[in-house]
Scaffold this motif. Structure first.
Motif, short mmCIF file in Angstrom:
data_model
loop_
_atom_site.label_atom_id
_atom_site.label_comp_id
_atom_site.label_asym_id
_atom_site.label_seq_id
_atom_site.Cartn_x
_atom_site.Cartn_y
_atom_site.Cartn_z
N PRO A 233 0.80 -1.24 0.00
CA PRO A 233 0.00 0.00 0.00
C PRO A 233 0.83 1.28 0.00
CG PRO A 233 -0.77 -1.57 1.67
CD PRO A 233 0.55 -2.05 1.20
N GLN A 234 2.10 1.22 0.40
CA GLN A 234 2.91 2.42 0.48
C GLN A 234 3.54 2.82 -0.85
OE1 GLN A 234 3.13 0.07 3.16
NE2 GLN A 234 1.73 1.46 4.23
N LEU A 235 3.46 1.96 -1.85
CA LEU A 235 4.10 2.24 -3.13
C LEU A 235 3.12 2.92 -4.08
CD1 LEU A 235 6.08 -1.09 -3.65
CD2 LEU A 235 7.01 1.15 -3.03
N ALA A 236 3.56 4.04 -4.66
CA ALA A 236 2.71 4.79 -5.59
C ALA A 236 3.38 4.85 -6.97
CB ALA A 236 2.48 6.21 -5.05
N PHE A 237 2.61 5.35 -7.95
CA PHE A 237 3.10 5.44 -9.32
C PHE A 237 3.27 6.92 -9.69
CE2 PHE A 237 -0.14 2.07 -8.98
CZ PHE A 237 0.68 0.96 -9.04
N ASN A 238 4.41 7.26 -10.24
CA ASN A 238 4.58 8.63 -10.72
C ASN A 238 4.14 8.73 -12.18
OD1 ASN A 238 6.71 7.61 -12.33
ND2 ASN A 238 8.21 8.03 -10.72
N ASP A 239 4.17 9.95 -12.70
CA ASP A 239 3.68 10.17 -14.07
C ASP A 239 4.54 9.47 -15.10
OD1 ASP A 239 1.64 11.70 -13.06
OD2 ASP A 239 2.67 13.62 -13.37
N ALA A 240 5.83 9.34 -14.85
CA ALA A 240 6.71 8.68 -15.82
C ALA A 240 6.35 7.20 -15.96
CB ALA A 240 8.17 8.84 -15.40
N VAL A 241 6.03 6.55 -14.84
CA VAL A 241 5.63 5.15 -14.89
C VAL A 241 4.30 5.00 -15.62
CG1 VAL A 241 4.92 3.19 -13.47
CG2 VAL A 241 6.93 4.52 -12.83
N HIS A 242 3.35 5.89 -15.34
CA HIS A 242 2.07 5.86 -16.03
C HIS A 242 2.26 6.02 -17.54
CE1 HIS A 242 -1.29 5.58 -13.24
NE2 HIS A 242 -0.55 6.22 -12.35
N ALA A 243 3.11 6.95 -17.93
CA ALA A 243 3.35 7.19 -19.35
C ALA A 243 3.98 5.98 -20.02
CB ALA A 243 4.23 8.43 -19.54
N HIS A 244 4.91 5.34 -19.33
CA HIS A 244 5.57 4.16 -19.89
C HIS A 244 4.57 3.01 -20.07
CE1 HIS A 244 8.88 1.70 -21.06
NE2 HIS A 244 8.82 0.90 -20.01
N VAL A 245 3.71 2.81 -19.09
CA VAL A 245 2.69 1.76 -19.20
C VAL A 245 1.75 2.04 -20.36
CG1 VAL A 245 0.69 0.76 -18.04
CG2 VAL A 245 2.83 1.08 -16.79
N SER A 246 1.31 3.28 -20.48
CA SER A 246 0.41 3.63 -21.58
C SER A 246 1.06 3.39 -22.93
CB SER A 246 -0.01 5.10 -21.45
OG SER A 246 -0.73 5.33 -20.26
N ALA A 247 2.34 3.75 -23.06
CA ALA A 247 3.03 3.56 -24.33
C ALA A 247 3.13 2.08 -24.69
CB ALA A 247 4.43 4.18 -24.25
N LEU A 248 3.43 1.23 -23.72
CA LEU A 248 3.53 -0.20 -23.99
C LEU A 248 2.18 -0.79 -24.40
CD1 LEU A 248 5.87 -1.36 -21.06
CD2 LEU A 248 6.46 -1.14 -23.48
N CYS A 249 1.12 -0.39 -23.73
CA CYS A 249 -0.20 -0.93 -24.04
C CYS A 249 -0.71 -0.43 -25.39
CB CYS A 249 -1.19 -0.56 -22.93
SG CYS A 249 -0.83 -1.37 -21.35
N ILE A 250 -0.43 0.82 -25.70
CA ILE A 250 -0.84 1.34 -27.01
C ILE A 250 -0.06 0.64 -28.12
CG2 ILE A 250 -0.78 3.39 -28.48
CD1 ILE A 250 -1.35 5.04 -25.97
#
Length: 368
Positions: A233-250
């Motif tokens: 529960p203490q681990l969060a996602f920053n914007d760079a991680v979100h962007a990388h995930v979106s790029a891989l899925c797209i």
């Protein structure tokens, strides 16, 4: 109280009567599978692990080995012939009508709470059972509804489904709902095969002695899973991680957003397993294949069709000008060089005869 006592006794006695499981730490050549199972153990909300592979690739062995590392330490096996009531449980409607109280008989989902629910040949299960399995695995709650009466209970378990692709595939709508997938292959490396066979023979000859040699490593796995669950529960996602995930899925052309959610949760579980301070793009890359392998759509067919369509438009446009290609000219046969290089095997047009046909008399509306 009296009705519950036999069930508790049975659960306590069952692990002692079962054959000892092959240690999780002793698995050889199964690193991707071990990682996927550990991530599902840390975060059961991932939706389970689908293991695909031919016969004899240790799919069931790995599932039983993981169950030992969990707090409950039990593995519940769902047989192919199980009914929906046996899976989700039943409600005694007569008791509800007579006494106004809900009498619930738990099913396999309730017994698998805090453990592993193992489904061998999940591709041969009826779709209704697979739907119920995946719903409970993703939500952690099982709900039974009968004649307007409902009952819910916690059902947090690690779902492991195995299948042999030679015996049929799961429908795309169902396979997408599995959080992670691992495809096992036959091993053709002599040294790895020999190491696997030696370990299995040693375990069969002396299961207790073999397990004792891996006791320290097994205990380390148990501690890592417990610590990872606490850190999750203490681990969060920053914007760079979100962007990388979106790029891989797209780039994989996945349907919907389930892949994004699962990839983020799997990366977080991996970071928690390694006691990392934050989730990074490297964690995402290491879980991406298990998330995308059963969701990826190929661009080849689409891009090939677009290329052919663009080429057809280009030729149509060039044919209306003064530099019309000889290969498409109606009154000239293509030269060998043009026919072999520019027209991709097109034949020259030939005149076709036409025949006059009689007009068709339409039928009345009532006779159609």
């Amino acid at each position: 109280m009296n009705a519950a006592a036999p069930e508790v006794t049975q659960v306590a006695v069952q692990p002692a009567t079962e054959r000892p499981a092959f240690p999780f730490a002793a698995l050889i050549g199964q690193t991707p599978l071990q990682q996927a199972l550990l991530l599902a153990a840390i975060d059961p909300g991932l939706g389970g692990v689908l293991v695909s592979g031919p016969r004899g690739t240790a799919k069931s062995t790995a599932a039983r080995a993981l169950a030992e590392l969990l707090p409950a330490g039990q593995l519940v096996n769902l047989p192919l012939g199980a009914s929906e009531d046996r899976l989700i449980g039943t409600l005694d409607i007569e008791t509800v009508l007579r006494d106004g109280s809900v009498r619930f008989s738990p099913g396999l989902l309730a017994k698998a709470h805090h453990g592993v629910l193992y489904v061998d040949e999940v591709n041969l299960l009826p779709d209704a059972l697979v739907d119920a399995l995946l719903d409970a695995a993703a939500s952690g709650v099982n709900t039974v509804e009968r004649d307007g009466v409902s009952h819910s209970h916690d059902a947090s378990f690690v779902l492991i489904g195995t299948m042999n692709p030679e015996e049929g595939e799961l429908r795309p709508q169902l396979i997408d709902r599995f959080g992670l997938m691992v495809e096992l292959q036959n091993c053709f490396e002599p040294q790895v095969r020999q190491a696997i066979v030696k370990a299995r023979l040693a375990f069969d000859l002396d299961p207790r002695g073999f397990r004792a040699s891996y006791a320290q490593q097994q205990a380390a796995y148990v501690g890592r899973i417990r610590a990872a669950r606490e850190a999750l529960p203490q681990l969060a996602f920053n914007d760079a991680v979100h962007a990388h995930v979106s790029a891989l899925c797209i780039d994989a052309a996945v349907d919907g957003l389930r892949a994004d959610l699962v990839m983020l949760r799997a990366a977080r579980a991996l970071a928690a397993l390694e006691q990392a301070a934050a989730v990074t793009a490297e964690h995402v890359d290491r879980v991406a294949e298990a998330v995308l392998i059963h969701r990826r759509h190929q661009h080849d067919a689409q891009s090939g069709g677009d290329a052919r369509e663009s080429e057809a438009h280009r030729q149509a446009a060039s044919g209306s000008g003064s530099d019309r290609s000889p290969a498409l000219a109606p009154d000239a046969a293509p030269s060998p060089s043009v026919a072999g290089e520019n027209d991709w095997g097109y034949l020259p047009p030939e005149p076709a005869a036409t025949t006059q046909v009689k007009g068709v008399i339409p039928l009345s509306v009532k006779k159609r």
